[in-house]
Design a protein around this motif. Structure first.
Motif, PDB file in Angstrom:
ATOM      1  N   LEU A   1      -3.801  -3.876  -0.615  1.00  0.00           N
ATOM      2  CA  LEU A   1      -3.212  -3.929  -1.956  1.00  0.00           C
ATOM      3  C   LEU A   1      -1.684  -3.878  -1.906  1.00  0.00           C
ATOM      4  N   ILE A   2      -1.147  -3.039  -1.039  1.00  0.00           N
ATOM      5  CA  ILE A   2       0.309  -2.967  -0.907  1.00  0.00           C
ATOM      6  C   ILE A   2       0.849  -4.283  -0.366  1.00  0.00           C
ATOM      7  N   THR A   3       0.190  -4.826   0.655  1.00  0.00           N
ATOM      8  CA  THR A   3       0.622  -6.109   1.224  1.00  0.00           C
ATOM      9  C   THR A   3       0.565  -7.207   0.169  1.00  0.00           C
ATOM     10  N   ALA A   4      -0.537  -7.279  -0.559  1.00  0.00           N
ATOM     11  CA  ALA A   4      -0.684  -8.308  -1.589  1.00  0.00           C
ATOM     12  C   ALA A   4       0.372  -8.150  -2.677  1.00  0.00           C
ATOM     13  N   ALA A   5       0.655  -6.905  -3.095  1.00  0.00           N
ATOM     14  CA  ALA A   5       1.659  -6.673  -4.140  1.00  0.00           C
ATOM     15  C   ALA A   5       3.047  -7.083  -3.669  1.00  0.00           C
TER      16      ALA A   5
ATOM     17  N   VAL B   1       5.374  -2.915   8.844  1.00  0.00           N
ATOM     18  CA  VAL B   1       6.082  -2.225   7.752  1.00  0.00           C
ATOM     19  C   VAL B   1       5.079  -1.638   6.767  1.00  0.00           C
ATOM     20  N   VAL B   2       4.090  -2.413   6.376  1.00  0.00           N
ATOM     21  CA  VAL B   2       3.098  -1.929   5.409  1.00  0.00           C
ATOM     22  C   VAL B   2       2.298  -0.769   5.993  1.00  0.00           C
ATOM     23  N   ASN B   3       1.915  -0.884   7.253  1.00  0.00           N
ATOM     24  CA  ASN B   3       1.178   0.221   7.884  1.00  0.00           C
ATOM     25  C   ASN B   3       2.009   1.500   7.906  1.00  0.00           C
TER      26      ASN B   3
ATOM     27  N   TRP C   1     -15.554   6.282   5.044  1.00  0.00           N
ATOM     28  CA  TRP C   1     -14.984   5.676   3.845  1.00  0.00           C
ATOM     29  C   TRP C   1     -13.479   5.893   3.770  1.00  0.00           C
ATOM     30  N   GLY C   2     -12.940   6.825   4.502  1.00  0.00           N
ATOM     31  CA  GLY C   2     -11.497   7.037   4.526  1.00  0.00           C
ATOM     32  C   GLY C   2     -10.760   5.874   5.174  1.00  0.00           C
ATOM     33  N   SER C   3     -11.323   5.353   6.260  1.00  0.00           N
ATOM     34  CA  SER C   3     -10.682   4.211   6.915  1.00  0.00           C
ATOM     35  C   SER C   3     -10.780   2.966   6.043  1.00  0.00           C
ATOM     36  N   VAL C   4     -11.884   2.832   5.293  1.00  0.00           N
ATOM     37  CA  VAL C   4     -12.018   1.713   4.363  1.00  0.00           C
ATOM     38  C   VAL C   4     -10.978   1.845   3.249  1.00  0.00           C
TER      39      VAL C   4
ATOM     40  N   LEU D   1      -5.962   0.139   0.670  1.00  0.00           N
ATOM     41  CA  LEU D   1      -4.593   0.447   0.222  1.00  0.00           C
ATOM     42  C   LEU D   1      -3.576  -0.426   0.950  1.00  0.00           C
ATOM     43  N   THR D   2      -3.760  -0.611   2.236  1.00  0.00           N
ATOM     44  CA  THR D   2      -2.864  -1.473   3.000  1.00  0.00           C
ATOM     45  C   THR D   2      -2.906  -2.895   2.462  1.00  0.00           C
TER      46      THR D   2
END
Length: 161
Positions: free
Chosen positions: A101-105, A42-44, A90-93, A98-99
């Protein structure tokens, strides 16, 4: 049939494994892993379907394509492999961050915060119940002392109140 307990060190490996599997923690962990895997999908999809297009409004839609080249200009061959140069992806990082941070939030706001609020309310209720019980017990002790004093006073032949 003997009722003697087998010492722990003499239990068979199979019995120990069975005891390990029958604990509730193992089942809880298995459920958490399955839910976590589904939640990751879902997060991905949120990152790929929502965050990447927003970032894409300012550049390329795919964060994976954001890269810099270290040491000479990067050149790729027809297969998409780097033929020359050292790319810094650095884009994949950024996408992974972001993935995360969204998961943690989501985990914090939908699971941790409500659970901690529930546990705090439960602890407050238990504390109030304990205080009420202690207050009731204190009142009973005072009453029992008064009864005792009255009985002692009657036995000694003194005046009763």
């Amino acid at each position: 049939m003997s009722t003697e307990k087998v010492p722990e060190e003499k239990q068979s490996v199979l019995e120990g494994f069975k005891a390990f599997l029958m604990r509730g923690n193992v089942i809880d962990l298995a459920v958490a892993v399955v839910i976590g895997a589904a939640f990751t999908a879902v997060v991905n999809s949120i990152v790929k379907g929502l965050i990447n297009p927003i970032v894409g409004a300012f550049g390329t839609k795919d964060l994976e394509k954001y890269r810099s080249c270290l040491k000479a200009p990067c050149e790729t061959n027809a297969a998409g492999e780097v033929a020359r140069g050292i790319p810094i992806l650095w884009g994949s990082v950024l996408s992974a961050v972001l993935t995360f941070l969204i998961t943690a939030a989501v985990v914090y706001f939908l699971m941790v915060l409500p659970m901690s609020r529930y546990l705090a309310r439960k602890a407050a209720r238990e504390q109030r119940a304990e205080e009420e019980l202690a207050e009731t017990e204190a009142e009973e002790i005072i009453l029992l002392r008064e009864i005792r004093d009255e009985l002692v006073a009657r036995r000694e032949g003194g005046p009763s109140t």
